[in-house]
Design an enzyme around this catalytic site. Structure first.
Site, PDB file in Angstrom:
ATOM      1  N   HIS A 237      -7.256  -3.232   3.951  1.00 25.69           N
ATOM      2  CA  HIS A 237      -7.689  -3.613   5.293  1.00 25.69           C
ATOM      3  C   HIS A 237      -6.827  -4.764   5.771  1.00 25.69           C
ATOM      4  O   HIS A 237      -6.460  -5.633   4.974  1.00 25.69           O
ATOM      5  CB  HIS A 237      -9.173  -4.028   5.298  1.00 25.69           C
ATOM      6  CG  HIS A 237      -9.740  -4.057   6.663  1.00 25.69           C
ATOM      7  ND1 HIS A 237      -9.646  -5.164   7.478  1.00 25.69           N
ATOM      8  CD2 HIS A 237     -10.350  -3.093   7.388  1.00 25.69           C
ATOM      9  CE1 HIS A 237     -10.202  -4.871   8.640  1.00 25.69           C
ATOM     10  NE2 HIS A 237     -10.629  -3.623   8.616  1.00 25.69           N
TER      11      HIS A 237
ATOM     12  N   ASP B  76     -14.457   3.064   5.595  1.00 28.60           N
ATOM     13  CA  ASP B  76     -14.307   4.519   5.673  1.00 28.60           C
ATOM     14  C   ASP B  76     -14.380   5.205   4.323  1.00 28.60           C
ATOM     15  O   ASP B  76     -14.439   6.421   4.256  1.00 28.60           O
ATOM     16  CB  ASP B  76     -12.962   4.863   6.317  1.00 28.60           C
ATOM     17  CG  ASP B  76     -13.008   4.609   7.805  1.00 28.60           C
ATOM     18  OD1 ASP B  76     -14.087   4.771   8.378  1.00 28.60           O
ATOM     19  OD2 ASP B  76     -11.961   4.255   8.375  1.00 28.60           O
TER      20      ASP B  76
HETATM   21  N1  ACO Z   1      -2.659   2.689  -0.869  1.00 33.01           N
HETATM   22  C1  ACO Z   1      -1.557   2.211  -1.521  1.00 33.01           C
HETATM   23  N2  ACO Z   1      -0.874   1.109  -1.144  1.00 33.01           N
HETATM   24  C2  ACO Z   1      -1.321   0.447  -0.066  1.00 33.01           C
HETATM   25  C3  ACO Z   1      -2.458   0.864   0.658  1.00 33.01           C
HETATM   26  C4  ACO Z   1      -3.126   2.026   0.226  1.00 33.01           C
HETATM   27  N3  ACO Z   1      -4.216   2.467   0.863  1.00 33.01           N
HETATM   28  N4  ACO Z   1      -2.676   0.016   1.693  1.00 33.01           N
HETATM   29  C5  ACO Z   1      -1.714  -0.915   1.620  1.00 33.01           C
HETATM   30  N5  ACO Z   1      -0.891  -0.655   0.554  1.00 33.01           N
HETATM   31  C6  ACO Z   1       0.240  -1.493   0.105  1.00 33.01           C
HETATM   32  C7  ACO Z   1       1.450  -1.330   0.997  1.00 33.01           C
HETATM   33  O1  ACO Z   1       2.310  -0.297   0.534  1.00 33.01           O
HETATM   34  C8  ACO Z   1       2.077  -2.692   0.891  1.00 33.01           C
HETATM   35  O2  ACO Z   1       2.741  -2.772  -0.352  1.00 33.01           O
HETATM   36  P1  ACO Z   1       4.027  -3.739  -0.562  1.00 33.01           P
HETATM   37  O3  ACO Z   1       3.484  -5.142  -0.530  1.00 33.01           O
HETATM   38  O4  ACO Z   1       4.573  -3.333  -1.901  1.00 33.01           O
HETATM   39  O5  ACO Z   1       4.966  -3.454   0.569  1.00 33.01           O
HETATM   40  C9  ACO Z   1       0.879  -3.645   0.839  1.00 33.01           C
HETATM   41  O6  ACO Z   1      -0.168  -2.850   0.252  1.00 33.01           O
HETATM   42  C10 ACO Z   1       0.424  -4.168   2.196  1.00 33.01           C
HETATM   43  O7  ACO Z   1       0.210  -3.054   3.064  1.00 33.01           O
HETATM   44  P2  ACO Z   1       0.435  -3.067   4.636  1.00 33.01           P
HETATM   45  O8  ACO Z   1       0.553  -1.657   5.113  1.00 33.01           O
HETATM   46  O9  ACO Z   1       1.554  -4.010   4.964  1.00 33.01           O
HETATM   47  O10 ACO Z   1      -0.929  -3.717   5.130  1.00 33.01           O
HETATM   48  P3  ACO Z   1      -1.485  -3.652   6.593  1.00 33.01           P
HETATM   49  O11 ACO Z   1      -2.400  -4.803   6.744  1.00 33.01           O
HETATM   50  O12 ACO Z   1      -0.374  -3.492   7.570  1.00 33.01           O
HETATM   51  O13 ACO Z   1      -2.296  -2.265   6.623  1.00 33.01           O
HETATM   52  C11 ACO Z   1      -4.006  -0.659   6.400  1.00 33.01           C
HETATM   53  C12 ACO Z   1      -3.680  -2.165   6.506  1.00 33.01           C
HETATM   54  C13 ACO Z   1      -3.362   0.098   7.557  1.00 33.01           C
HETATM   55  C14 ACO Z   1      -5.511  -0.488   6.501  1.00 33.01           C
HETATM   56  C15 ACO Z   1      -3.484  -0.119   5.037  1.00 33.01           C
HETATM   57  O14 ACO Z   1      -4.118  -0.791   3.963  1.00 33.01           O
HETATM   58  C16 ACO Z   1      -3.650   1.389   4.905  1.00 33.01           C
HETATM   59  O15 ACO Z   1      -2.771   2.143   5.329  1.00 33.01           O
HETATM   60  N6  ACO Z   1      -4.791   1.865   4.275  1.00 33.01           N
HETATM   61  C17 ACO Z   1      -5.047   3.275   4.169  1.00 33.01           C
HETATM   62  C18 ACO Z   1      -5.605   3.807   5.499  1.00 33.01           C
HETATM   63  C19 ACO Z   1      -7.019   3.351   5.767  1.00 33.01           C
HETATM   64  O16 ACO Z   1      -7.898   3.421   4.922  1.00 33.01           O
HETATM   65  N7  ACO Z   1      -7.248   2.921   7.019  1.00 33.01           N
HETATM   66  C20 ACO Z   1      -8.577   2.492   7.484  1.00 33.01           C
HETATM   67  C21 ACO Z   1      -8.613   1.023   7.731  1.00 33.01           C
HETATM   68  S1  ACO Z   1     -10.236   0.494   8.107  1.00 33.01           S
HETATM   69  C22 ACO Z   1     -10.514   0.975   9.696  1.00 33.01           C
HETATM   70  O17 ACO Z   1      -9.644   1.245  10.473  1.00 33.01           O
HETATM   71  C23 ACO Z   1     -11.871   1.059  10.113  1.00 33.01           C
END
Ligand code: ACO
Length: 402
Positions: A281, A338
């Site tokens: 998140h 979610d």
């Molecule tokens: N699975 C594996 N790796 C992940 C995940 C995941 N679900 N989420 C983040 N990471 C990793 C990224 O690859 C990144 O790794 P790095 O440091 O090696 O580059 C690090 O964690 C940070 O991730 P970002 O994408 O930069 O974080 P951001 O804050 O931009 O994204 C998000 C947040 C979009 C929710 C992300 O965690 C994600 O894509 N999760 C999966 C989708 C999801 O569940 N979305 C619902 C969110 S809740 C809502 O909208 C109600």
């Protein structure tokens, strides 16, 4: 030291903050959240109390008008919503044009946008009384429109609202009642739905809410602004994640339930392109308080309904594996709201492609409250800047010379 040499545009220095990770776009008195401590409050009330004790419409009233309603205020609010649940029959003609397999989120956003054509007084941004009516209309009609697309996908006739029912029960009636048999609303189902909607009702400046505020900041009407928010919510990194979660859990189950393999794939997200949906998140970095409430609710609802869903075990296995894995721990990736919501929706009989629609119904009061606040604060039109990286001046050659 930060290198700011590349942050210069033609007019001076510009803050570059991709994804607005640390940019406050507004001041807001609606939702408080502390990502480190896992705290979420609507207008100062804890999400735990509201999810446990309030009705969804009480929470909607709280978000939009700032205080919990008195009994009389609540009765009037509920009554006015009841009186506007019908949707203009001409909207049905638009709806009939969609293919049977249209994604319900596309149908929902299109029809909400179409509502503006039926209420052209919404174009006048200086008429607060009318905005009040549009708020009631949106809250009243969204569930009606949402159930249409489900009925269509089933090849069933749509159900008209039954206004003697409460908000959640009326939704269930429109979804599941059939003209050929009696449909009894199970109070366990209706209460679970109430809780889920409350948990989704607002979440400060997330992607869809910021979209609503940004579109509305141009003084676009409330229907168009909410429709834009629905489209933003649809994406798999936002509200669309709840559909992706169940599809992912199903896939893991179909491939023999090897949770470790999927955890490994997610750890190599950069090369595999695979993320564990429902994990991570932008703001919560220790836990998502909504996920805690939902996890408990999932256990309760499944046991009360006598449903044994094998994907629940896979979900728990994933959570457990990720909790102890260095990759997830170091990046503070925890299950979000979610992760478990889809499991409850499934137990309630709601099909997978309707999950994000359920989120939209829940988030509607938040979008409305944020739109109203943005207008009341007379915020300027939202207009981010950029750092231009394209070519500098090029010599134009006529097409015959290229
Ligand atoms: N699975 C594996 N790796 C992940 C995940 C995941 N679900 N989420 C983040 N990471 C990793 C990224 O690859 C990144 O790794 P790095 O440091 O090696 O580059 C690090 O964690 C940070 O991730 P970002 O994408 O930069 O974080 P951001 O804050 O931009 O994204 C998000 C947040 C979009 C929710 C992300 O965690 C994600 O894509 N999760 C999966 C989708 C999801 O569940 N979305 C619902 C969110 S809740 C809502 O909208 C109600």
């Amino acid at each position: 030291a930060i290198d700011i040499s590349n942050l210069r545009d033609q007019t001076g220095y510009v803050t570059l903050d991709k994804g607005y990770k640390n940019t406050g776009a507004t001041q807001s008195a609606i939702t408080f959240l502390d990502g480190e401590e896992g705290i979420l409050r609507y207008r100062g009330y804890s999400i735990e109390d509201l999810a446990d004790k309030a009705s969804f419409l009480e929470v909607a009233y709280l978000l939009i008008y700032g205080d919990l309603p008195t009994q009389q205020q609540y009765a009037e609010f509920e009554d006015s919503i009841r009186r506007h649940t019908m949707v203009n029959e001409d909207m049905r003609k638009i709806f009939e044009g969609f293919p049977n397999n249209a994604h319900p989120m596309g149908v929902l956003s299109s029809l909400v946008s179409a509502l503006s054509a039926f209420y052209p007084d919404s174009y006048d941004d200086k008429a607060p009384d009318q905005t009040q009516m549009h708020i009631i209309r949106l809250l009243a009609k969204l569930p009606t429109i949402a159930t249409w697309s489900f009925k269509k996908s089933q090849g069933h006739p749509v159900n008209y609202p039954k206004n003697q029912l409460d908000y959640c029960s009326n939704f269930l009636h429109m979804m599941f009642a059939l003209p050929v048999e009696d449909y009894q609303i199970d109070p366990v189902v209706s209460r679970a739905l109430n809780k889920l909607l409350i948990l989704h009702a607002d979440h400060e400046q997330n992607c869809s809410t910021s979209t609503v505020r940004l579109v509305g900041s141009s003084r676009a009407n409330i229907y168009s602004s909410i429709s834009a928010g629905i489209n933003a919510l649809w994406g798999p990194l936002h509200g669309g994640a709840n559909q992706e979660v169940i599809e992912m859990l199903e896939e893991i189950k179909a491939n023999g339930g090897d949770v470790a393999k999927y955890v490994d794939m997610a750890k190599n997200a950069k090369t595999t392109g695979f993320r564990l949906f429902g994990f991570g998140h932008r703001v919560y970095k220790n836990f998502d308080p909504r996920a805690r409430i939902i996890k408990k609710a999932a256990d309760d609802v499944l046991s009360k309904l006598g449903v044994n869903d094998p994907v629940l075990e896979i979900a728990k296995g994933l959570e457990e594996a990720a909790l102890h894995d260095e990759y997830f721990v170091s990046r503070k990736l925890y299950p979000n709201v979610d992760f478990y919501s889809g499991i409850i929706y499934r137990a309630l009989g709601i099909p997978t492609n309707m999950f994000t629609v359920m989120f939209a119904i829940g988030r509607l009061p938040g979008w409305i409250a944020q739109f109203v606040e943005m207008r009341a604060q007379k915020e300027p039109i939202g207009r981010p800047r950029q750092i231009y990286t394209g070519p500098t001046l090029r010599e134009f050659k006529a097409i015959g010379d290229r």
